[in-house]
Scaffold this motif. Structure first.
Motif: not given
Lengths: 280, 295
Positions: B45, B33, A122-132, A217, B270
């Motif tokens: 954001w 990330p 959960p700590a990386v999923m938001i930026p990862q989602f935005m990247m993809f 997601i 998060a």
């Protein structure tokens, strides 16, 4: 009472308790299977029917047209297979390098990688989602495949531990003879660690197969979804119509592949899980 | 034959080459990330427009956000399953460690829920918790107990989820305990018996100290896993339960990020979750070091 007959009595009591426990563990799963072959009237029968008089296997035919179950299976297989096959290769190559080759910065890099274990998804999923989403990969299987291809840190960790106990002499001799480093890995090291690799691969495969948060997601179109999402949608859609046999049949199908893998490889799986705790 | 320095240079290059994929993966999918989550948590954001720096506003808002407090309370409350599972699993492992016939079969049966798909299991349990026709209430009915509509009632939804997570995780904990018990030398118990120590005394002075490290490992991994509970909540109570009584932290993060597109605010949560897990893991590392010195 003599000592041995008392032990026997204790063991019998413990056996009975364990058996009751085992029934409690397995009963919900039997209930699920039993519901899936019931007629609608039997589903709501009181007291409950465990073994329906005339089992209806029709739901197992109906599920394939009631939702995108087949494409769900296909997507799950594509993701789990491509990640575990390629990811196992990259992970074991890295484990070989970390344990058998000498190069500066090795330990520091290894501990850096290990620190990733402290970071929850959960700590990386938001930026990862935005990247993809920037590169247009949302609603494709790629975000679920690509990160895994780079390797799995848990696997690297266990294979490295395993390789450290393998003596270096054979490798040193081959090194002097001028064998290429990749051949050192593929012909000498890899065959030695095959059982450990297999156990880790199975565990990883089951983990990906059962994953839910990452797929929910990224995947929105029904035909792109993995099996776990498809059955969750079955549940949401058909619970309103109280078609429980249909829902349970789809869930049994989702459960079956991993259950079969487990029953076939239970010895290896149980052993490698047990080791993880002892090493802690 | 090559010179030694030449050989070493070649080894260095290949050494780095072989670890390149996981290192790249780490940088791209973890380190970047994480850094971005930290940065995003300090902004407004929304995933689309410009990100404006708003300092610690998101974190301040968390302090007064009742839904976040509820989600955090629910998440911690559901960890009550950890000690329950621990005790049950240890009892089962002690039973299985006596060499009773059928041990292997029991081990497999207790382990089946662990490997089963969490989605399928959650669907099955939502059916089992059905107020009128569910397995749980029909079982309670035998004893004349009129069970609630488990998942629709704000008082029973969390206990229902706890029961399910205990059921699901029992086999894993049992297996770790069993492995630890099997590593206790038989001679310890034989010596205790010669000294006339009873079963319970032997447990207290031999078994318990020997399984303490694994207990600690289980508690920590369960806290880490429990703080990320999501799938069960999403499937069994897809709105977060009556009065948000079953929503977890990750469920709330997921709603905020992907339903409301409050990416900055969700990132702040998060970050809080990440720091919590980081601390728990760090404690484990420290304790591990300590116990390996003692050994």
């Amino acid at each position: 009472m003599s000592h041995s007959s008392r032990t026997k009595l204790t063991n019998t009591i413990i056996f009975i308790l364990l058996a009751i426990g085992a029934v409690a563990m397995i009963a919900p799963l039997i209930w699920m299977l039993s519901t899936s072959i019931k007629q609608k009237i039997d589903v709501f029968a009181l007291p409950p029917v465990w073994i329906p008089e005339n089992p209806q296997w029709g739901k197992y035919a109906e599920i394939w047209t009631a939702g995108p179950l087949l494409s769900g299976i296909k997507n799950s297989v594509i993701i789990a297979l491509s990640v575990t096959v390629v990811g196992t290769f990259t992970s074991s190559l890295a484990a070989f390098s970390f344990s058998k080759l000498k190069f500066p910065g090795k330990h520091m890099i290894f501990f850096l990688l290990l620190s990733a274990l402290m970071i929850p998804y959960p700590a990386v999923m938001i930026p990862q989602f935005m990247m993809f989403s920037k590169i247009g990969w949302v609603d494709t299987l790629l975000p679920l495949i690509v990160p895994g291809l780079f390797g799995n840190i848990v696997m690297i960790f266990f294979l490295r531990q395993y390789l450290i106990s393998v003596p270096d002499e054979v490798l040193e001799a081959a090194k002097i003879d001028g064998s290429s480093y990749f051949r050192l890995f593929s012909t000498i090291t890899f065959p030695l660690i095959k059982p450990a690799v297999a156990a880790q691969l199975i565990l990883w495969f089951m983990g990906i197969w059962n994953d839910y948060l990452a797929p929910i997601i990224y995947l929105t179109s029904p035909e792109k979804q993995t099996l776990q999402l498809v059955i969750a949608n079955f549940n949401a859609q058909y619970a309103i119509q109280t078609d429980y046999p249909l829902i349970m049949a789809a869930s049994v199908i989702a459960l079956l592949p991993v259950l079969i893998i487990f029953l076939v490889f239970q010895k290896q799986i149980i052993e490698s899980v047990a080791i993880s705790g002892v090493k802690g | 034959m090559q010179t030694i320095s030449n050989l070493y240079r070649k080894e260095k290059i290949y050494g780095w080459l072989f670890i390149l994929p996981p290192v790249l993966g780490f940088l791209l999918f973890t380190l970047f990330p994480v850094a971005y989550s930290f940065y995003g948590s300090l902004t407004d954001w929304d995933g689309l427009g410009q990100m404006d720096f708003i300092g610690l506003s998101n974190f301040k808002e968390l302090l007064t956000d009742e839904l976040f407090h509820k989600a955090a309370f629910n998440t911690i409350f559901m960890m009550l399953g950890i000690p329950i599972g621990l005790i049950l699993a240890l009892l089962i492992a002690l039973g299985l460690n006596r060499g009773i016939p059928g041990t292997t079969t029991f081990r497999v049966i207790y382990y089946v829920p662990v490997i089963s798909s969490l989605a399928a299991i959650s669907i099955m349990w939502s059916w089992a918790y059905n107020g009128d026709y569910g397995l749980v209430n029909q079982f309670l009915d035998i004893f004349g107990i009129d069970g609630p509509n488990w998942l629709m009632n704000k008082y029973s939804v969390k206990p229902a989820l706890i029961l399910m997570t205990v059921w699901k995780g029992l086999g894993y904990t049992m297996l770790l305990y069993l492995a630890a018990l099997q590593s206790v030398p038989r001679s310890y118990y034989e010596a205790a018996e010669l000294d006339g120590a009873s079963g319970f005394k032997a447990f207290l002075h031999i078994t318990w100290p020997m399984v303490k490290p694994v207990t600690f490992f289980i508690v920590v991994t369960n806290i880490i896993g429990g703080s990320q509970i999501f799938t069960e909540i999403n499937i069994m109570t897809n709105t977060g339960g009556p009065e948000y009584s079953s929503a977890s932290v990750v469920f709330y993060i997921w709603q905020k990020a992907f339903d409301n597109f409050q990416m900055g605010y969700a990132s702040a949560m998060a970050v809080v979750l990440g720091i919590f897990i980081f601390i728990v893991t760090l404690i484990q590392f420290k304790m591990n070091e300590k116990s390996s010195y003692e050994a």
